[in-house]
Design a protein around this motif. Sequence first.
Motif, PDB file in Angstrom:
ATOM      1  N   GLU A 197       0.829  -1.204   0.000  1.00 33.74           N
ATOM      2  CA  GLU A 197       0.000   0.000   0.000  1.00 33.74           C
ATOM      3  C   GLU A 197       0.869   1.261   0.000  1.00 33.74           C
ATOM      4  OE1 GLU A 197      -2.271  -0.706   3.474  1.00 33.74           O
ATOM      5  OE2 GLU A 197      -3.789  -1.938   2.473  1.00 33.74           O
ATOM      6  N   LEU A 198       1.929   1.247   0.813  1.00 35.99           N
ATOM      7  CA  LEU A 198       2.826   2.403   0.854  1.00 35.99           C
ATOM      8  C   LEU A 198       3.545   2.576  -0.475  1.00 35.99           C
ATOM      9  CD1 LEU A 198       4.154   4.685   2.457  1.00 35.99           C
ATOM     10  CD2 LEU A 198       5.861   3.033   3.254  1.00 35.99           C
ATOM     11  N   GLU A 199       3.989   1.485  -1.074  1.00 36.00           N
ATOM     12  CA  GLU A 199       4.683   1.538  -2.364  1.00 36.00           C
ATOM     13  C   GLU A 199       3.785   2.166  -3.427  1.00 36.00           C
ATOM     14  OE1 GLU A 199       7.283  -1.689  -4.861  1.00 36.00           O
ATOM     15  OE2 GLU A 199       5.225  -2.258  -4.345  1.00 36.00           O
ATOM     16  N   ARG A 200       2.522   1.789  -3.445  1.00 36.80           N
ATOM     17  CA  ARG A 200       1.593   2.342  -4.431  1.00 36.80           C
ATOM     18  C   ARG A 200       1.290   3.806  -4.146  1.00 36.80           C
ATOM     19  NH1 ARG A 200      -1.483  -3.344  -3.873  1.00 36.80           N
ATOM     20  NH2 ARG A 200      -0.172  -4.487  -5.358  1.00 36.80           N
ATOM     21  N   HIS A 201       1.236   4.148  -2.875  1.00 37.11           N
ATOM     22  CA  HIS A 201       1.044   5.556  -2.510  1.00 37.11           C
ATOM     23  C   HIS A 201       2.227   6.389  -2.991  1.00 37.11           C
ATOM     24  CE1 HIS A 201      -0.092   9.072  -0.164  1.00 37.11           C
ATOM     25  NE2 HIS A 201       1.112   9.070   0.392  1.00 37.11           N
ATOM     26  N   TRP A 202       3.434   5.896  -2.782  1.00 34.20           N
ATOM     27  CA  TRP A 202       4.621   6.605  -3.269  1.00 34.20           C
ATOM     28  C   TRP A 202       4.572   6.783  -4.785  1.00 34.20           C
ATOM     29  CZ3 TRP A 202       9.266   3.825  -0.418  1.00 34.20           C
ATOM     30  CH2 TRP A 202       9.307   4.273   0.917  1.00 34.20           C
ATOM     31  N   ALA A 203       4.154   5.729  -5.500  1.00 34.57           N
ATOM     32  CA  ALA A 203       4.131   5.785  -6.965  1.00 34.57           C
ATOM     33  C   ALA A 203       3.222   6.893  -7.460  1.00 34.57           C
ATOM     34  CB  ALA A 203       3.689   4.442  -7.529  1.00 34.57           C
ATOM     35  N   VAL A 204       2.155   7.180  -6.699  1.00 33.83           N
ATOM     36  CA  VAL A 204       1.194   8.207  -7.094  1.00 33.83           C
ATOM     37  C   VAL A 204       1.639   9.593  -6.651  1.00 33.83           C
ATOM     38  CG1 VAL A 204      -1.170   9.041  -6.743  1.00 33.83           C
ATOM     39  CG2 VAL A 204      -0.745   6.604  -7.108  1.00 33.83           C
ATOM     40  N   THR A 205       2.247   9.683  -5.470  1.00 32.40           N
ATOM     41  CA  THR A 205       2.494  10.999  -4.852  1.00 32.40           C
ATOM     42  C   THR A 205       3.920  11.508  -5.020  1.00 32.40           C
ATOM     43  OG1 THR A 205       3.023   9.956  -2.716  1.00 32.40           O
ATOM     44  CG2 THR A 205       0.723  10.569  -3.125  1.00 32.40           C
ATOM     45  N   LYS A 206       4.864  10.655  -5.442  1.00 26.30           N
ATOM     46  CA  LYS A 206       6.258  11.082  -5.554  1.00 26.30           C
ATOM     47  C   LYS A 206       6.763  10.863  -6.973  1.00 26.30           C
ATOM     48  CE  LYS A 206       7.544   9.957  -0.755  1.00 26.30           C
ATOM     49  NZ  LYS A 206       8.541   9.264   0.107  1.00 26.30           N
ATOM     50  N   SER A 207       7.627  11.743  -7.399  1.00 28.47           N
ATOM     51  CA  SER A 207       8.269  11.602  -8.702  1.00 28.47           C
ATOM     52  C   SER A 207       9.608  12.314  -8.649  1.00 28.47           C
ATOM     53  CB  SER A 207       7.399  12.184  -9.823  1.00 28.47           C
ATOM     54  OG  SER A 207       7.201  13.572  -9.612  1.00 28.47           O
ATOM     55  N   SER A 208      10.448  12.043  -9.657  1.00 20.80           N
ATOM     56  CA  SER A 208      11.762  12.673  -9.711  1.00 20.80           C
ATOM     57  C   SER A 208      12.221  12.742 -11.154  1.00 20.80           C
ATOM     58  CB  SER A 208      12.769  11.874  -8.876  1.00 20.80           C
ATOM     59  OG  SER A 208      14.039  12.489  -8.882  1.00 20.80           O
ATOM     60  N   PRO A 209      12.779  13.884 -11.585  1.00 22.44           N
ATOM     61  CA  PRO A 209      13.235  14.001 -12.971  1.00 22.44           C
ATOM     62  C   PRO A 209      14.248  12.909 -13.327  1.00 22.44           C
ATOM     63  CG  PRO A 209      13.259  16.146 -11.880  1.00 22.44           C
ATOM     64  CD  PRO A 209      12.996  15.129 -10.812  1.00 22.44           C
ATOM     65  N   GLY A 210      14.041  12.310 -14.496  1.00 16.90           N
ATOM     66  CA  GLY A 210      14.963  11.294 -14.974  1.00 16.90           C
ATOM     67  C   GLY A 210      14.580   9.876 -14.612  1.00 16.90           C
ATOM     68  N   PHE A 211      13.533   9.703 -13.801  1.00 16.65           N
ATOM     69  CA  PHE A 211      13.110   8.370 -13.386  1.00 16.65           C
ATOM     70  C   PHE A 211      11.724   8.064 -13.939  1.00 16.65           C
ATOM     71  CE2 PHE A 211      16.200   9.364 -10.082  1.00 16.65           C
ATOM     72  CZ  PHE A 211      16.890   8.166  -9.964  1.00 16.65           C
ATOM     73  N   PRO A 212      11.493   6.852 -14.417  1.00 12.71           N
ATOM     74  CA  PRO A 212      10.127   6.459 -14.778  1.00 12.71           C
ATOM     75  C   PRO A 212       9.240   6.485 -13.540  1.00 12.71           C
ATOM     76  CG  PRO A 212      11.746   4.866 -15.606  1.00 12.71           C
ATOM     77  CD  PRO A 212      12.463   5.778 -14.663  1.00 12.71           C
ATOM     78  N   PRO A 213       7.947   6.781 -13.704  1.00 20.50           N
ATOM     79  CA  PRO A 213       7.053   6.783 -12.544  1.00 20.50           C
ATOM     80  C   PRO A 213       7.092   5.451 -11.802  1.00 20.50           C
ATOM     81  CG  PRO A 213       5.953   7.696 -14.476  1.00 20.50           C
ATOM     82  CD  PRO A 213       7.254   7.131 -14.947  1.00 20.50           C
ATOM     83  N   GLY A 214       7.042   5.534 -10.495  1.00 27.34           N
ATOM     84  CA  GLY A 214       7.023   4.323  -9.691  1.00 27.34           C
ATOM     85  C   GLY A 214       8.369   3.660  -9.498  1.00 27.34           C
ATOM     86  N   SER A 215       9.447   4.398  -9.704  1.00 28.73           N
ATOM     87  CA  SER A 215      10.785   3.819  -9.498  1.00 28.73           C
ATOM     88  C   SER A 215      11.141   3.687  -8.021  1.00 28.73           C
ATOM     89  CB  SER A 215      11.841   4.677 -10.195  1.00 28.73           C
ATOM     90  OG  SER A 215      11.666   4.665 -11.595  1.00 28.73           O
ATOM     91  N   ASN A 216      10.371   4.350  -7.169  1.00 27.50           N
ATOM     92  CA  ASN A 216      10.620   4.266  -5.724  1.00 27.50           C
ATOM     93  C   ASN A 216       9.861   3.059  -5.165  1.00 27.50           C
ATOM     94  OD1 ASN A 216       8.285   5.618  -6.475  1.00 27.50           O
ATOM     95  ND2 ASN A 216       8.251   6.963  -4.696  1.00 27.50           N
ATOM     96  N   THR A 217      10.509   1.898  -5.223  1.00 26.03           N
ATOM     97  CA  THR A 217       9.860   0.627  -4.921  1.00 26.03           C
ATOM     98  C   THR A 217      10.252   0.092  -3.545  1.00 26.03           C
ATOM     99  OG1 THR A 217      11.653  -0.537  -6.054  1.00 26.03           O
ATOM    100  CG2 THR A 217       9.676  -0.026  -7.347  1.00 26.03           C
ATOM    101  N   ILE A 218       9.412  -0.819  -3.041  1.00 28.78           N
ATOM    102  CA  ILE A 218       9.704  -1.547  -1.811  1.00 28.78           C
ATOM    103  C   ILE A 218       9.608  -3.030  -2.149  1.00 28.78           C
ATOM    104  CG2 ILE A 218       9.088  -1.934   0.594  1.00 28.78           C
ATOM    105  CD1 ILE A 218       7.613   0.763   0.544  1.00 28.78           C
TER     106      ILE A 218
END
Length: 429
Positions: A238-259
């Motif tokens: 649930e947290l991983e999916r929340h991050w995918a929606v609420t966080k982003s960073s230039p140069g990274f595909p969406p949802g690169s912040n994984t758990i």
Amino acid sequence: MDDQLVRLWNEVEEREDELLALLSDLVAYPTLSPPARNAEEAQEYLANRLKELDFTIDSWDLYPGDPVVVGTKRGQDEGQAKSLIINGHLDVAAIEENEQWDYDPFECTVTKDKVFGRGVADMKGGMAGVLFALKVLHEAGVEPKGNLYVQSVVGEEVGEAGTKSCCERGYHADLALVVDTSDCQIQGQGGVITGWITIESSETLHDAQRRSMIHAGGGIKGASAIEKMMKIITALQELERHWAVTKSSPGFPPGSNTINPAVIEGGRHAAFIADRCSLWITVHYYPEEHYEDVISEVEAHINHAAKADPWLRDHPPQFSWGGTSMIEEQGEIFPAFSVDTSHAGVEMLANAHQRIFQTPVDYSMSPTVTDGGWLAEAGIPTVLYGPGTLDQAHAVNESLDRNQLQRFTKTMVAFLFDWFQQSERKDDI
């Protein structure tokens, strides 16, 4: 364009056999990690090459059998001109028993287009290119005005952070260039931290007591730690999916912040209810974040989820984060960093790349991690720029494009030639 620089580029082309021989020498040392503790001879070889170029050598054991080497060349205007760190690692990825290599992994096999051997892409090719560029410049009498540090570290493959030990030893500079695998793009990277989440019961129940534990009126307030860990995994998703929606960073595909729930260990025997379960996770985060803040966020989310469960409320999860070695402690940290494209040294590197490749350099974010994050963590502007592609790093029949190795080496000659000529004060950066 400087005629001397053109002559030096021509030398790199004409003396390619020497460059390939240097790479072959490095590949011949089986510095596999794991098992590690096997880099002493390779580091001695590299230290001797630096001594031939008038570097003084500092060396210490990260672990027995795995020394770190730093070569220092004092600048002609030391303290006035900008200083530079060139960083790389000599440990290479392990080779599994069932891997079918077409070539001896510890002997460079050179074809028309490629060089094969363990570590050519990750990252002995980068180290060989830098050493040869420094040799060509030294022989031409082109020497740095500011201090130059060449760091040859170990432990990068298993999170042992030899680079961190360089920072702790006091090495600092105005720019750090990590010549690890980047396909000759100028890159930053996201961060990685591993952690263990453990659930443990205060009592151990026999398997025969499970009926009384799960049915109404059984009278036993117990739980399987393995089953309760399922709730923790769900909360992490649930947290991983929340991050995918609420966080982003230039140069990274969406949802690169994984758990990633990577390993689970639980229970003691089939005759007992599992009284303990541990989950090993890998968390990827963005450069805008720090791993300590990411840890706090994960723990807060899991603790909230645990408080919603009557049993977990009384048996809260325990956390253990990071570590200095995947071998020794089953844990690692790789800090993140971004690239300041307006930094004078980065612009100098981009200019050198364009002169050799005849195209503007690509700026990107590496989808993997390197030791470079520790240099950035120490307050040093850091960039990743090296030959080799990630699909070849750790691969069976690992290979490196010969033309790219040569062009990377020429780029290093151009960049260092320009860097050595500058004499601005540090305050001007």
